[in-house]
Design a protein around this motif. Structure first.
Motif, mmCIF file in Angstrom:
data_model
loop_
_atom_site.group_PDB
_atom_site.id
_atom_site.type_symbol
_atom_site.label_atom_id
_atom_site.label_comp_id
_atom_site.label_asym_id
_atom_site.label_seq_id
_atom_site.Cartn_x
_atom_site.Cartn_y
_atom_site.Cartn_z
ATOM 1 N N VAL A 124 0.911 -1.370 -0.003
ATOM 2 C CA VAL A 124 0.066 -0.078 -0.045
ATOM 3 C C VAL A 124 1.113 1.096 0.120
ATOM 4 C CG1 VAL A 124 -2.158 -0.995 1.036
ATOM 5 C CG2 VAL A 124 -0.236 -0.159 2.581
ATOM 6 N N GLY A 125 1.925 1.120 0.595
ATOM 7 C CA GLY A 125 2.797 2.454 0.715
ATOM 8 C C GLY A 125 4.297 2.019 -0.161
ATOM 9 N N LEU A 126 4.378 3.311 -0.958
ATOM 10 C CA LEU A 126 5.564 3.294 -1.680
ATOM 11 C C LEU A 126 6.950 3.869 -1.164
ATOM 12 C CD1 LEU A 126 3.954 3.564 -5.153
ATOM 13 C CD2 LEU A 126 4.572 1.705 -4.157
ATOM 14 N N PRO A 127 8.010 3.899 -1.554
ATOM 15 C CA PRO A 127 8.976 4.655 -0.855
ATOM 16 C C PRO A 127 8.839 6.039 -0.917
ATOM 17 C CG PRO A 127 9.948 2.985 -2.441
ATOM 18 C CD PRO A 127 8.442 3.097 -2.641
ATOM 19 N N GLY A 128 9.232 6.789 0.418
ATOM 20 C CA GLY A 128 9.027 8.078 0.899
ATOM 21 C C GLY A 128 7.506 8.465 0.871
ATOM 22 N N GLU A 129 6.756 7.374 1.162
ATOM 23 C CA GLU A 129 5.204 7.663 1.459
ATOM 24 C C GLU A 129 4.977 7.640 2.864
ATOM 25 O OE1 GLU A 129 2.656 6.893 -2.480
ATOM 26 O OE2 GLU A 129 2.742 5.648 -0.988
ATOM 27 N N SER A 130 4.041 8.316 3.651
ATOM 28 C CA SER A 130 3.721 8.197 4.985
ATOM 29 C C SER A 130 2.358 7.294 4.968
ATOM 30 C CB SER A 130 3.274 9.512 5.709
ATOM 31 O OG SER A 130 2.638 9.306 6.884
ATOM 32 N N VAL A 131 2.362 6.260 5.576
ATOM 33 C CA VAL A 131 1.151 5.414 5.688
ATOM 34 C C VAL A 131 0.541 5.372 6.831
ATOM 35 C CG1 VAL A 131 0.322 3.056 5.148
ATOM 36 C CG2 VAL A 131 2.025 4.051 3.719
ATOM 37 N N ARG A 132 -0.787 5.582 7.187
ATOM 38 C CA ARG A 132 -1.513 5.510 8.401
ATOM 39 C C ARG A 132 -2.884 4.850 8.164
ATOM 40 N NH1 ARG A 132 -2.209 10.650 11.542
ATOM 41 N NH2 ARG A 132 -3.402 11.213 9.868
ATOM 42 N N ILE A 133 -3.319 4.253 9.294
ATOM 43 C CA ILE A 133 -4.921 3.481 9.257
ATOM 44 C C ILE A 133 -5.602 3.980 10.249
ATOM 45 C CG2 ILE A 133 -6.069 1.642 9.361
ATOM 46 C CD1 ILE A 133 -3.917 -0.105 8.159
ATOM 47 N N VAL A 134 -6.350 5.110 10.039
ATOM 48 C CA VAL A 134 -7.165 5.789 10.915
ATOM 49 C C VAL A 134 -8.735 5.269 11.017
ATOM 50 C CG1 VAL A 134 -8.087 8.015 11.756
ATOM 51 C CG2 VAL A 134 -5.606 7.793 10.697
ATOM 52 N N GLN A 135 -9.009 4.626 11.793
ATOM 53 C CA GLN A 135 -10.314 4.012 12.082
ATOM 54 C C GLN A 135 -10.949 3.262 10.845
ATOM 55 O OE1 GLN A 135 -13.032 7.496 12.761
ATOM 56 N NE2 GLN A 135 -12.555 7.676 14.800
ATOM 57 N N GLY A 136 -9.828 2.611 10.335
ATOM 58 C CA GLY A 136 -10.012 1.635 9.223
ATOM 59 C C GLY A 136 -9.707 2.197 7.868
ATOM 60 N N ASP A 137 -9.583 3.361 7.939
ATOM 61 C CA ASP A 137 -9.363 4.060 6.472
ATOM 62 C C ASP A 137 -7.902 4.250 6.253
ATOM 63 O OD1 ASP A 137 -12.015 4.420 5.982
ATOM 64 O OD2 ASP A 137 -12.004 6.510 7.160
ATOM 65 N N LEU A 138 -7.437 3.982 4.984
ATOM 66 C CA LEU A 138 -6.018 4.015 4.674
ATOM 67 C C LEU A 138 -5.628 5.627 4.239
ATOM 68 C CD1 LEU A 138 -3.400 2.638 4.180
ATOM 69 C CD2 LEU A 138 -4.314 2.349 1.670
ATOM 70 N N LEU A 139 -4.806 6.235 4.892
ATOM 71 C CA LEU A 139 -4.360 7.404 4.612
ATOM 72 C C LEU A 139 -2.836 7.426 4.065
ATOM 73 C CD1 LEU A 139 -5.662 8.881 7.837
ATOM 74 C CD2 LEU A 139 -6.296 9.803 5.330
ATOM 75 N N ILE A 140 -2.616 7.859 2.799
ATOM 76 C CA ILE A 140 -1.274 7.983 2.224
ATOM 77 C C ILE A 140 -0.931 9.492 2.174
ATOM 78 C CG2 ILE A 140 0.174 7.691 0.372
ATOM 79 C CD1 ILE A 140 -0.632 5.083 1.318
ATOM 80 N N ASN A 141 0.122 9.864 2.862
ATOM 81 C CA ASN A 141 0.571 11.340 2.970
ATOM 82 C C ASN A 141 -0.528 12.176 3.461
ATOM 83 O OD1 ASN A 141 2.942 10.468 2.138
ATOM 84 N ND2 ASN A 141 2.744 11.054 -0.130
ATOM 85 N N ASN A 142 -1.173 11.532 4.186
ATOM 86 C CA ASN A 142 -2.308 12.232 4.899
ATOM 87 C C ASN A 142 -3.488 12.436 4.025
ATOM 88 O OD1 ASN A 142 -1.347 12.472 7.664
ATOM 89 N ND2 ASN A 142 -0.224 14.430 7.053
ATOM 90 N N ALA A 143 -3.610 11.973 2.940
ATOM 91 C CA ALA A 143 -4.691 11.934 1.879
ATOM 92 C C ALA A 143 -5.510 10.468 1.846
ATOM 93 C CB ALA A 143 -4.320 12.119 0.681
ATOM 94 N N TYR A 144 -6.910 10.518 2.043
ATOM 95 C CA TYR A 144 -7.553 9.261 2.096
ATOM 96 C C TYR A 144 -7.501 8.328 0.818
ATOM 97 C CZ TYR A 144 -12.047 6.407 1.783
ATOM 98 O OH TYR A 144 -12.787 5.333 1.797
ATOM 99 N N LEU A 145 -7.165 7.041 1.108
ATOM 100 C CA LEU A 145 -6.967 6.348 -0.278
ATOM 101 C C LEU A 145 -8.361 5.159 0.018
ATOM 102 C CD1 LEU A 145 -5.501 5.778 -2.645
ATOM 103 C CD2 LEU A 145 -4.180 4.287 -1.461
ATOM 104 N N GLY A 146 -9.249 5.304 -0.476
ATOM 105 C CA GLY A 146 -10.334 4.449 -0.553
ATOM 106 C C GLY A 146 -11.043 4.198 -1.832
ATOM 107 N N PRO A 147 -12.054 3.401 -1.869
ATOM 108 C CA PRO A 147 -12.580 3.079 -3.014
ATOM 109 C C PRO A 147 -13.196 4.220 -3.715
ATOM 110 C CG PRO A 147 -13.859 2.269 -1.145
ATOM 111 C CD PRO A 147 -12.855 2.867 -0.493
ATOM 112 N N ASP A 148 -13.429 5.254 -3.123
ATOM 113 C CA ASP A 148 -14.110 6.608 -4.008
ATOM 114 C C ASP A 148 -13.005 7.636 -4.211
ATOM 115 O OD1 ASP A 148 -15.597 5.662 -1.799
ATOM 116 O OD2 ASP A 148 -15.917 7.638 -1.101
ATOM 117 N N ALA A 149 -11.741 7.148 -4.009
ATOM 118 C CA ALA A 149 -10.595 8.045 -3.973
ATOM 119 C C ALA A 149 -10.110 8.205 -5.650
ATOM 120 C CB ALA A 149 -9.469 7.921 -3.009
#
Length: 99
Positions: A74-99
């Motif tokens: 899910v994360g590529l080199p240099g990216e920040s990856v977080r999971i917040v309440q089940g949502d995937l955030l890449i560089n603090n941007a939501y990455l989901g089915p509607d993204a």
């Protein structure tokens, strides 16, 4: 007899140079790959030294274990990856089915 020998050699060449079949024994890849210890799916993974894009499948061997695990990148080199309440955030941007 020759047919069986040819199939065996072809399978060995595929396994040595193209990819291998791996068993997924956990539910962490659902809903795309269903896994369980008893009836998990098997996936064919093509050999490649590095993942090329997000959501590629990777096979890893944990330190001290003998069974490889299958995971999705899910994360590529240099990216920040977080999971917040089940949502995937890449560089603090939501990455989901509607993204």
């Amino acid at each position: 007899m020759w047919t069986a020998a040819f199939v065996l050699v072809a399978l060995l060449l595929v396994k040595a140079f193209v990819g291998d079949l791996y068993h997924v024994d956990s539910a962490s890849m659902e809903p795309t790959i269903f896994g369980s210890e008893d009836h998990g799916e098997r996936v064919f993974v093509v050999y490649d030294r590095s993942p090329r894009s997000r959501f590629d499948v990777a096979v890893m061997l944990r330190q001290g274990e003998t069974t490889p695990i299958v995971k999705r990148i899910v994360g590529l080199p240099g990216e920040s990856v977080r999971i917040v309440q089940g949502d995937l955030l890449i560089n603090n941007a939501y990455l989901g089915p509607d993204a």
